[in-house]
Design an enzyme around this catalytic site. Structure first.
Site, PDB file in Angstrom:
ATOM      1  N   SER A 284       2.653  -4.837   2.926  1.00 25.65           N
ATOM      2  CA  SER A 284       2.239  -3.941   1.763  1.00 25.65           C
ATOM      3  C   SER A 284       1.267  -2.914   2.084  1.00 25.65           C
ATOM      4  O   SER A 284       0.286  -2.967   2.984  1.00 25.65           O
ATOM      5  CB  SER A 284       1.495  -4.966   0.667  1.00 25.65           C
TER       6      SER A 284
ATOM      7  N   HIS B 108      -2.079  -2.470  -5.171  1.00 25.50           N
ATOM      8  CA  HIS B 108      -2.060  -3.667  -5.338  1.00 25.50           C
ATOM      9  C   HIS B 108      -2.776  -4.530  -4.182  1.00 25.50           C
ATOM     10  O   HIS B 108      -3.076  -5.862  -4.617  1.00 25.50           O
ATOM     11  CB  HIS B 108      -0.828  -4.384  -5.637  1.00 25.50           C
TER      12      HIS B 108
ATOM     13  N   ASP C 228       1.248   2.630  -7.520  1.00 25.42           N
ATOM     14  CA  ASP C 228       0.614   1.593  -6.592  1.00 25.42           C
ATOM     15  C   ASP C 228      -0.012   2.308  -4.992  1.00 25.42           C
ATOM     16  O   ASP C 228       0.606   2.007  -4.115  1.00 25.42           O
ATOM     17  CB  ASP C 228       1.683   0.944  -6.091  1.00 25.42           C
TER      18      ASP C 228
END
Length: 506
Positions: free
Chosen positions: A398, A266, A316
């Site tokens: 992230s 992402h 992901d």
């Protein structure tokens, strides 16, 4: 003298440790200063400024943070991309110097920006030509040459302030073709990554008070894993803007020191995003105090450009191969990993929340869950961790790695997942403590297999197809013993078997 080649890697490693522990500055990464700074009297008068749309940095931070919380992911928007078309043929100023070389300069301004990063849509400098980017306070990045191009483009590291000068010096007799250099984007930053304005929500000290510096006792058992973690800026394909995420340099089974960097899909999942990466290493404090200033790294230890190797949305993950070998003085580490799916007794996460210095987070034994941010989920793709006992994650975290705690049997210190997102944050009720939220990390054990080499890890991390599902980490500067009794700095990657792609790569 004949044994000197065996000592050099060790000497580099010692130097790297000294740089991390001492008060190194960004000067350690720079080459000689640009001509206009070294010879201001000879460089000619200042050039006119080309203005691009300005920004309200505070408003942009507030809006961006609100959007990050709503999305559930923890990538952090850091700058607005302002499209331009600036070339030496049409813009700026040319001067001929005493030695016959020519100097081109142009200045750009995005009023209100805290810092700037410049992206060149075309980058093909002639042999011997150099390019610099100069920001506020004469802070500069460079020199860069034709070798720094990534698919004909170049993304320069960040410089402070809202005005940046591009300076190119072309040797006598060489020509800079009109289509060879074009500044295509000015990234107007609103996170103040240099911390020049001492804003409480940006740069050093930006993250919540419950975060824990890697120099604290919690980080003491993980000195190697800490050196494997960096953060990066990139241009997102979905909206064309700049973001910050974290990631981990990982080893492969043959310990070839290929520069494989693991992060989240992402954050990035297409080739153009990988090409736009600028990775910053060693941005951390040597003190436990949350307010301690960083000691070296960040703008000193950076590299740019990467090639997309594999990515998949359900778990992901994204694996890229960095465009160059990190400088040995940076003393990095290629982290070990475990793709068996075995759950450890506890976890630590190492990351860069809110663009802050490197932090570490302590979690309980993870459980299995579906993705916590995907619009459509595949069952059991992620580790669930939290509530945390120390630290938390935030925007910018992230893509960072989840490691098994020390003492977790055979998988201790090994990477087992990459951060997707979650609800974890510092507590509003007790700001010095984490809240009762959770995070989800894509499992390496799920990412290991897939439909093709472009959607799984095993072809890249086990290129010899040995069947291994784990590998110990290796120091960037370790001496490797060869079969003939000699030592070498690293196995030559080009002699090792490359993955055999069985499907189209993005």
């Amino acid at each position: 003298m004949r044994h000197l080649h065996r000592l050099l890697p060790l000497m580099r490693r010692v130097l790297g440790v000294a740089l991390l522990l001492g008060a190194a500055t960004s000067e350690a990464r720079k080459g000689e200063p640009p001509y206009s700074l070294a010879h201001p009297a000879k460089a000619g008068v200042d050039v006119a400024i080309i203005d691009v749309p300005g920004i309200d940095a505070m408003r942009r931070r507030v809006d961006s943070d609100r959007a990050t919380r709503a999305a559930g992911s923890k990538r952090l928007r850091s700058a607005d991309a302002q499209p331009v078309s600036i070339t030496p043929e049409r813009d700026g100023r040319w001067d001929t110097l005493d030695d016959g070389s020519r100097l081109w300069r142009v200045r750009v301004r995005a009023a209100g920006a805290t810092d700037l990063r410049l992206a060149f849509a075309h980058f093909a400098l002639p042999r011997g030509a150099t390019l610099y980017v100069i920001g506020a306070g004469d802070e500069y990045q460079g020199p860069y040459t034709a070798a720094d191009a990534s698919n004909g483009t170049f993304h320069a590291p960040v410089v402070p302030g809202d005005i940046a000068t591009v300076e190119v010096r072309v040797p006598a007799g060489a020509a800079l073709d009109g289509a060879a250099l074009e500044l295509g984007t000015v990234g107007a930053g609103f996170r103040d990554l240099y911390g020049r304005k001492q804003a409480l929500d940006t740069g050093p000290g930006a993250s919540g008070a419950c975060n824990v510096n890697v120099a604290c006792p919690l980080g003491a058992p993980y000195p190697d894993e800490i050196r494997a973690v960096g953060y990066y800026e990139y241009v997102a394909a979905d909206d064309g803007e700049y973001y910050i995420c974290s990631g981990t340099l990982v080893t492969d089974v043959p310990h070839a020191r290929r520069n494989l960097f693991l992060t989240a899909a992402h954050c990035m999942s297409v080739a153009s995003e990988a090409q736009s990466m600028v990775v910053y290493w060693n941005y951390q404090s040597t003190q436990c105090s949350v307010l301690a200033a960083p000691a070296g790294g960040f703008l000193a230890d950076d590299q740019h450009g990467a090639t997309l190797r594999a990515t998949r949305a359900d778990v992901d993950f994204t694996l890229v191969e960095l465009g160059g070998t990190p400088d040995t003085a940076w003393n990095l580490y290629y982290a070990g990993w475990d793709a068996s799916g075995t759950a450890p007794g506890g976890t630590v996460g190492i990351h860069h929340p809110s663009g802050d210095v490197k932090k570490i987070t302590a979690g309980p034994a993870p459980t299995t869950m579906d993705s916590c941010i995907a619009t459509t989920t595949t069952a059991n793709t992620h580790w669930m961790t939290g509530p945390y006992t120390q630290g938390t994650t935030e925007g910018g975290s992230s893509g960072s790695g989840l490691f098994a705690v020390a003492g977790s049997g055979g998988i201790a210190h090994h990477l087992i997942g990459t951060l997707s997102g979650g609800t974890a944050a510092c507590s509003d009720a007790a700001p010095g403590q984490p809240n009762d939220g959770f995070d989800c990390y894509g499992k390496l054990s799920v990412a290991w297999n897939g439909a093709s080499a472009s959607s799984r890890l095993r072809d890249w991390l086990d290129p010899g197809h040995t069947g291994a599902t784990s590998a110990d980490g290796i120091d960037q500067n370790d001496v490797v013993q060869t079969g003939d009794g000699h030592s070498t700095h690293a196995w030559p990657s080009e002699l090792l078997q490359r993955p055999r792609a069985t499907g189209a790569q993005r």
